[in-house]
Structure formats: C-alpha cells, structure tokens
Design an enzyme around this catalytic site. Structure first.
Site, PDB file in Angstrom:
ATOM      1  N   ARG A 144      36.901  63.285  15.413  1.00 57.93           N
ATOM      2  CA  ARG A 144      35.775  64.190  15.642  1.00 57.93           C
ATOM      3  C   ARG A 144      36.057  65.116  16.813  1.00 57.93           C
ATOM      4  NH1 ARG A 144      29.984  61.436  15.932  1.00 57.93           N
ATOM      5  NH2 ARG A 144      30.973  60.467  17.726  1.00 57.93           N
ATOM      6  N   SER A 186      38.764  67.826  14.537  1.00 55.17           N
ATOM      7  CA  SER A 186      38.598  68.487  13.253  1.00 55.17           C
ATOM      8  C   SER A 186      37.568  69.618  13.281  1.00 55.17           C
ATOM      9  CB  SER A 186      38.250  67.456  12.178  1.00 55.17           C
ATOM     10  OG  SER A 186      37.096  66.713  12.544  1.00 55.17           O
ATOM     11  N   VAL A 189      28.136  67.723   8.610  1.00 51.49           N
ATOM     12  CA  VAL A 189      29.060  66.609   8.412  1.00 51.49           C
ATOM     13  C   VAL A 189      29.485  65.979   9.734  1.00 51.49           C
ATOM     14  CG1 VAL A 189      29.891  67.616   6.267  1.00 51.49           C
ATOM     15  CG2 VAL A 189      31.102  68.106   8.388  1.00 51.49           C
ATOM     16  N   GLU A 190      30.113  64.813   9.633  1.00 45.68           N
ATOM     17  CA  GLU A 190      30.583  64.013  10.783  1.00 45.68           C
ATOM     18  C   GLU A 190      29.465  63.765  11.791  1.00 45.68           C
ATOM     19  OE1 GLU A 190      34.277  64.820  12.647  1.00 45.68           O
ATOM     20  OE2 GLU A 190      35.290  65.346  10.791  1.00 45.68           O
ATOM     21  N   GLY A 191      28.294  63.434  11.285  1.00 45.78           N
ATOM     22  CA  GLY A 191      27.134  63.198  12.122  1.00 45.78           C
ATOM     23  C   GLY A 191      26.299  64.455  12.205  1.00 45.78           C
TER      24      GLY A 191
END
Length: 782
Positions: free
Chosen positions: A335, A338, A457-459
């Site tokens: 995280r 990316s 995305v990703e949280g």
C-alpha cells in the site's frame, strides 16, 4: 503561619516521595490506576492485536511525540536507483509504454495487447520484487515505485497489471512465509511470467473488514494424487480481485476450522492464506468486472467445498491460522507503493499536459494559462503534484530502509489519491470541452473516469481516514499507549503492574512536557524553536511551525483520548480530523525532505512554499474541527486558548505565489521537468501528449512573431482583410509582406500543432461498436 508552611512542606515532601520512590508510587498510586485501567480497557481480539502490532513506526512516530528530530529526517538517505534499475526504467518501461495505446485498450480491445503481455512477462515486470536467486529482478521498493509511476502516465491497465503482482500477492507472501519447496517451485515461475498471480481477499459481505471474511475451510481427510491425506474443503466467494480473470495462481484468504481436532485441540484456527492453481478442480474464475473503463483484469472468483491439501497453505501446515498477521505485515509495503505511485503518475501527466495545453490554447488573444482563474487551478495542480511525489518517494524509501510503515501507508494511500482527485478535476476544468469528449485525442478523460478506483480500493478512503490513520496511529505511534495496553492485559499481574507503572508515569511526564512546549511555542509563534543547521534557510520557518504543531497535536491527541476514552473509536469525525493533522505534518515533512534532497533548487521554491502553506492551512482547519466538536466544552475552550492564543494565523497560499506556481507549469524549463520527471512523452504529434509537447515549443517560437502581427493590427495594416482572424491572421500578415517566409513557416507549424491539440474526436452513430478486436482470441493465438 509557620505551622501552615511546615505542613505544606511536609505534603510536598510526601508527594515527591510518592512520585519519586517507585515502590511507594506503585503501591499508593499506580496500583489503583492499574486496576481501574484493566476494568475499563476493552478486550482486544487476536485480529485487533495483530493489526495494531503489525508493521513498524517511522517518521510519523517523531511527529506523534511532539518534538520531531529534524536532523533525523534530513539524515534519511535520498532514495536512488541503481544503474540497472535506471536502465530498466529508461528502456524496458519506456518500451512497454510505447506498446500501449490507451484508447485502443479501453475502447476497442478491452485488454492489453498480447504482445505487451508477453513483453511484460519476458522482461520480468511481474517479478520485480523477486530475488535474483529465483530469477527475479530484485528491484528496490523505490524502483518499483518509479516504474509504476511511469507506466501510469501512459495507461492504468498497464500500470495495474504490473503493480499488483509486485505488491500484495503470492510473491510477497511467499518471500516472507513460504516453505523452501514453495519458494523453489513458484518464485522462478512467477519471475518468468509463467505464472500470473492474483490475491483474493475481499468478500461481498465483509468489504473493508477483512478480519470478518466469511469464506471458510474445514480441515478434513480427502483424496489427493491417489492417496488419502489430511487437507481442507474450502468455500469462497470473492470479488474485486485484480488479475483474477487471467491468473494462473490464486492466493486465497479464508478462515480455517478444525472441528474434528485433526491438527490439534483448537477448533477455530483463524484466517489462513493458501496458493491454489487456477485449474485446480472446483476453482471458478474467468469472468470480469468493468471498473469505470479501466481495462486491467479484475473479477470474481468462487469455489464450493474445494478439497486441497494442507501443502497449499503458504508456509505449509504450520502457518494455518497465521494469515491475518501475514496480511497485516505485508499490506503496508504494498500500500506504500502501488496507489501512491499510480496516482502520482496520473497527476504528473496532468501537470505536464494541462500546463502545456494552457499555454498553447488561447482565448481573447491570450494563453488561457495566464488568466487568473486558470492560474488558480494550475497552482493547485503544481503544488499538489509536487507534494504527492515527495510523499511517494519518501515512503518508498522507508520501505527500502526496512520499514513496514502501516500508519504512513494509510496516510499516503488516502491523501495522495485525494489530491490526485483534485489535480485531475482541476485539469478537466482547464481543458474544458476537450476533456469531456472521449476519443483518441483526449489525454485526460479516462483518468477522470477512473479516479474513484484509487479512492475505493486497498481500503476505502472514508474508512482509511476515519478509522485507520489516527485509530491505529494513536496506539501504534504513541510512545506509551500501546505499552500501557499491553501491561494491562498481561497474564502476569505483578509484571504487568511494573510495566504499567513505568509506562503510565512516563506518559504523564510526556503530556506535561508537550503542554509546556505547546504553550511556549504558541505564545512565541515558535520563533525561538531551534532548527537543524543543515536545513535550507528558505524553509526554516516551516520547521519551526511544524515543531509547534507537533507538540500541540500530541497534547490534543492525549487530551482527546483522556476525555473520550474508548468512545473516541466511535467518534469517527474527531478521529478523522486528528488523523488529518498527523497526515498534513507528514506530507509537509516529505516536501521539506524533497526540497533538501533535490539540492534546494531556488527555481522550485514556489512549489515547496505553496505545498507546505496549503498543508499548514489544512492542518489548522483540522485543529479547528477537533476543538469545535470536543464534547467537553470547557476542555476545548482551554485547549483552544493554549494552542491558538493569538488566533488562527495560517492562511492559504497567496495569489502571487499561486501565479508563480502556475507560470512554472506553462513554461518549459528544469523545474517543469523535475516536477513531471518520469512521464512517458511520445515523440510523435500523432499522439495527444506528443502534440502538446511539440505545440508548446512551437508556441514559444511563434510568440515574437505574434507580437509583430499584433503591431500590424494596431497600425490598421490588416483592416478589411477577411483572413485577419484568429485562425488565418498569419496568412493575411504574410500576404502583405508583414512577416518573412521563415516567420510564416513558424506560424504555419504552430497553427497545425495548435489545431491538433485543441481537436476533439467525432464518431459514427454506432460509436464504432463494430469490428472490435477480440483479445481473448488474440491471446489464445499468441
């Protein structure tokens, strides 16, 4: 009177003895507080404990302490690429960009071309983080970030297809937890691109609460390769899984149960991670989602009672139930790289292309980039991009230093994606109708469409801001809170009391010190705060102000936790604003570090000033939001007078500073190149960004000639000529001999390129929906 004085002296001596003599203090004060603390402290589940203890504390810890050591920040080495990494960025990454036409990918093919997929696999893009002993490239986190940033300036499908295998996925988990047999089998295949990985975590019912995934496995006996073995029957239903439709190796997270005690006495083993070949019997993958015209492969994966041996578990049977900790420890690194990298790349492209467009496009015979309203938007584009890139690089560098910055990764994920949203929105405002008409000539429309993907995305950003940044940071970064919690939950009460006594009174001294520092620096405006001698003089004031606000934040955080206790977790607005303060201090710190690392470029000062002043203003607003909404109004009133005794002094960047930033974006030069370093810049004017680059140079060449033509107009030399209009005025001037043939050629070239830049696409009534490429057939043929 003497008796009173004597009595007070005795009380003072006894109080000092109680606090200074540890056994007395522990018995009289610490033990009662310890007992109360144990009663009110909520029980912490294993998953919560793993989440809190995962990762490491880095620079954010300094900011949380209230007394940041700026020499430490400046001593962090500047992230740099090796010669091998730089060559790869300059050649392989550029070649991958050249192989992609984003309009073709998003509108006609719905996938990357087969030859690009093959190139990515053959050149090792999917195995950048894999060590060379397994055939990978062994690139640094910074190199990974730089490559993803560049690819993102060309195509989201290209960038995402590369970044996912190199962030949270099978390779990352195998490197840290895999058995030697798993590493030796899978890592070389992943490095060569023979395996395309995906990792399936998100469930429709659990969403962002990964600890609550309903997907489950039951330990049981079954047949595997002709013999009966102990394995597990796994049922899952996942969605939003990037690369799932094309993956050959599926990483899978599920909760594992052992009702018959085949692995021991524990029935609920916990979250487990396994590697499953895509063609394993019962695995259902292949369909895809359609995420806002971003054509990276993304889709669901399912399975019902799929039997698999325990050897599929990453790390083997011994790691059954350890998946949550594995994920928490690995999430931070991925995280950190990316989404910050991909969104920074998108913003760099916006700054470069929109800045050029604003100089090329004219209205009322003046470049639109010189209108004050447009300058305001360009200033935000430039300042935000400068700060985003600073945070991206510094955070990737932390990963290379061995950090797993869980709180910082949440900060950069949230704030870089949010600032990218502002950048792209501003870019769309500047280019106007050019931006809203999709087509091959539109360089920003797809980015505008796809901004919500990074936000989600990703949280999801709402949860990241309101629950994670401060919710985790308050415990993880605070020098005493986690130690107090661990002491209170210790099974050894005697040792727990000793540890609590040490942490609690250290905490008390910490609060008192920050209160004094916050008050002193507020009253003096932080003018007497010492600054590291190595810091740039032009930035000295910002170091002083950040030191002041760090002490104020530490005091406010402790007071909020004391006043609200466990209810602070439920007061998400307050938690979010506290997180905003920490975040803005981190972003400003990264900007200061960038300015130092890049050699204190005087020409870049407007970018640094604008970025930090904007962060300080947002920080002040966050302070206001907390103080205005603390339930205990008396405490809030006292804190407000202590932190802001002279009122709120931080202001938005001035109009003049904003104009200085805007002018940097519309003028070719070293500053513009540094700001947009890493952009893929096509060399042909047949591509929209390439046309802008050439048109910008041509526009500057033509400006003296345009001034000459305007003089002809003022003298009336062109009166009555029908060609004396915006489009054809150069023809009219040349016809009367007002400009030379060479000057006329310059104007004609500028006009051709200008027309290419402002062009918008039109289509047949069916919008070209016939005769599309079939990428699945193409891949099969390849």
């Amino acid at each position: 009177m003497n008796a009173v004085i004597l009595a007070l002296a005795v009380v003072a001596v006894l109080a000092a003895a109680a606090l200074g003599v540890r056994p007395i203090r522990r018995a009289l004060l610490s033990a009662p507080i310890f007992n109360l603390y144990r009663k009110v402290l909520p029980q912490m589940s294993d998953t919560e404990r793993d989440a809190l203890e995962a990762g490491t504390v880095w620079w954010e810890g300094e900011l949380f302490r209230g007394r940041p050591d700026w020499s430490r920040l400046l001593a962090y080495p500047r992230p740099r690429l090796t010669e091998e990494e730089q060559r790869f960025l300059d050649h392989q990454a550029e070649e991958a960009c050249r192989g992609v036409d984003d309009w073709n990918v998003t509108q006609e093919r719905f996938d990357l071309p087969a030859d690009v997929w093959n190139y990515l696999k053959a050149e090792g893009f999917l195995g950048m983080i894999i060590p060379k002993e397994y055939g990978g490239l062994a690139f640094s986190a910074y190199a990974h970030s730089e490559i993803v940033t560049k690819l993102s300036t060309r195509s989201s499908a290209l960038a995402v297809s590369v970044m996912v295998p190199n962030s949270l996925g099978p390779a990352e988990l195998l490197l840290h937890y895999g058995t030697d047999e798993q590493k030796n089998h899978y890592l070389p295949r992943l490095a060569r691109g023979e395996e395309v990985p995906a990792f399936a975590l998100t469930s429709p019912w659990a969403g962002s609460d990964a600890a609550a995934i309903p997907d489950s496995g039951i330990v049981c006996k079954g047949e595997w390769q002709g013999r009966e073995v102990i394995g597990m029957k796994v049922t899952w239903d996942k969605r939003y899984i990037t690369l799932a439709p094309v993956c050959t190796l599926l990483g899978l997270a599920f909760r594992l149960y052992d009702p018959d005690g085949l692995l021991g006495g524990k029935k609920d083993l916990g979250i487990t991670c396994a590697l499953v070949p895509h063609d394993h019997p019962g695995v259902d993958t292949g369909r895809r989602h359609f995420p806002l015209n971003a054509m990276f492969m993304n889709g669901p994966t399912r399975g019902t009672d799929v039997f698999m041996p325990l050897e599929f578990i990453i790390g083997g049977p011994a790691m059954a139930g350890q998946g949550w900790r594995m994920l928490m420890e690995c999430l931070a690194a991925g995280r950190s790289i990316s989404l910050p990298s991909s969104n920074t790349g998108m913003s760099k492209l916006t700054a470069r292309a929109v800045g050029g467009y604003a100089r090329v496009r004219s209205q009322f015979r003046m470049p639109v980039g010189k209108f004050e309203g447009v300058e305001e938007a360009l200033a935000r584009i430039g300042g935000n991009t400068y700060m985003m890139d600073a945070a991206r690089a510094m955070t990737a560098g932390a990963v290379d230093l061995g950090e797993k910055p869980s709180v910082v990764s949440a900060i950069v994920k949230y704030h870089v994606t949010e600032r990218a949203r502002q950048v792209v929105n501003d870019g769309m405002d500047v280019i106007g109708g050019k931006g809203i008409c999709l087509g091959p000539s539109n360089f920003l429309g797809r980015a505008y469409q796809q901004i919500p993907i990074g936000i989600t995305v990703e949280g999801a950003n709402i949860l990241t801001r309101s629950l994670i940044i401060f919710g985790q940071g308050a415990i993880r970064c605070h020098p005493y809170v986690l130690a107090e919690m661990q002491a209170a939950q210790s099974s050894d009460r005697r040792q727990g009391l000793a540890d609590f006594d040490r942490a609690f009174w250290g905490h008390a001294a910490f609060v008192a010190g920050n209160a004094l520092r916050a008050a002193g620096t507020a009253l003096t405006g932080a003018r007497f705060v010492g600054v590291n001698a190595d810091a740039a003089p032009a930035m000295k004031r910002y170091y002083q102000l950040l030191s002041r606000y760090s002490a104020a934040f530490a005091l406010l955080a402790d007071t909020s936790m004391l006043v609200l206790g466990g209810s602070l977790k439920r007061r998400e607005r307050l938690s979010a604003r506290l997180g905003d303060i920490l975040s803005q201090m981190y972003l400003a710190s990264a900007t200061l570090k960038r300015f130092e690392d890049e050699g204190r470029q005087a020409a870049d000062e407007p970018l640094a000033h604008w970025s930090i002043q904007d962060a300080l203003f947002k920080l002040q607003q966050a302070f206001d939001g907390v103080l205005d909404n603390l339930p205990n109004r008396a405490v809030a009133w006292c804190l407000a007078r202590l932190i802001f005794p002279w009122g709120r002094r931080q202001a938005l960047p001035s109009d003049q500073l904003g104009q200085d930033v805007a002018r940097l974006l519309i003028q070719p030069g070293a500053t513009r190149d540094r700001l947009t370093a890493g952009c893929h810049l096509p060399t042909t004017d047949a591509e929209p960004v390439g046309a802008i680059e050439q048109a910008l140079a041509a526009t500057l060449d033509a400006e003296p000639i345009e001034a000459k033509i305007r003089e002809l107009e003022k003298r009336g030399a062109l009166d009555g000529n029908p060609q004396a209009n915006v489009r054809d005025i150069a023809d009219a001037a040349f016809a009367i001999g007002g400009i030379t043939a060479e000057e006329y050629a310059v104007m004609k070239r500028r006009n051709r390129l200008r027309d290419a830049v402002v062009k918008v696409d039109d289509f047949a009534f069916d919008l070209g929906t016939v005769d599309r490429v079939d990428p699945a057939a193409e891949r099969k043929a390849a």
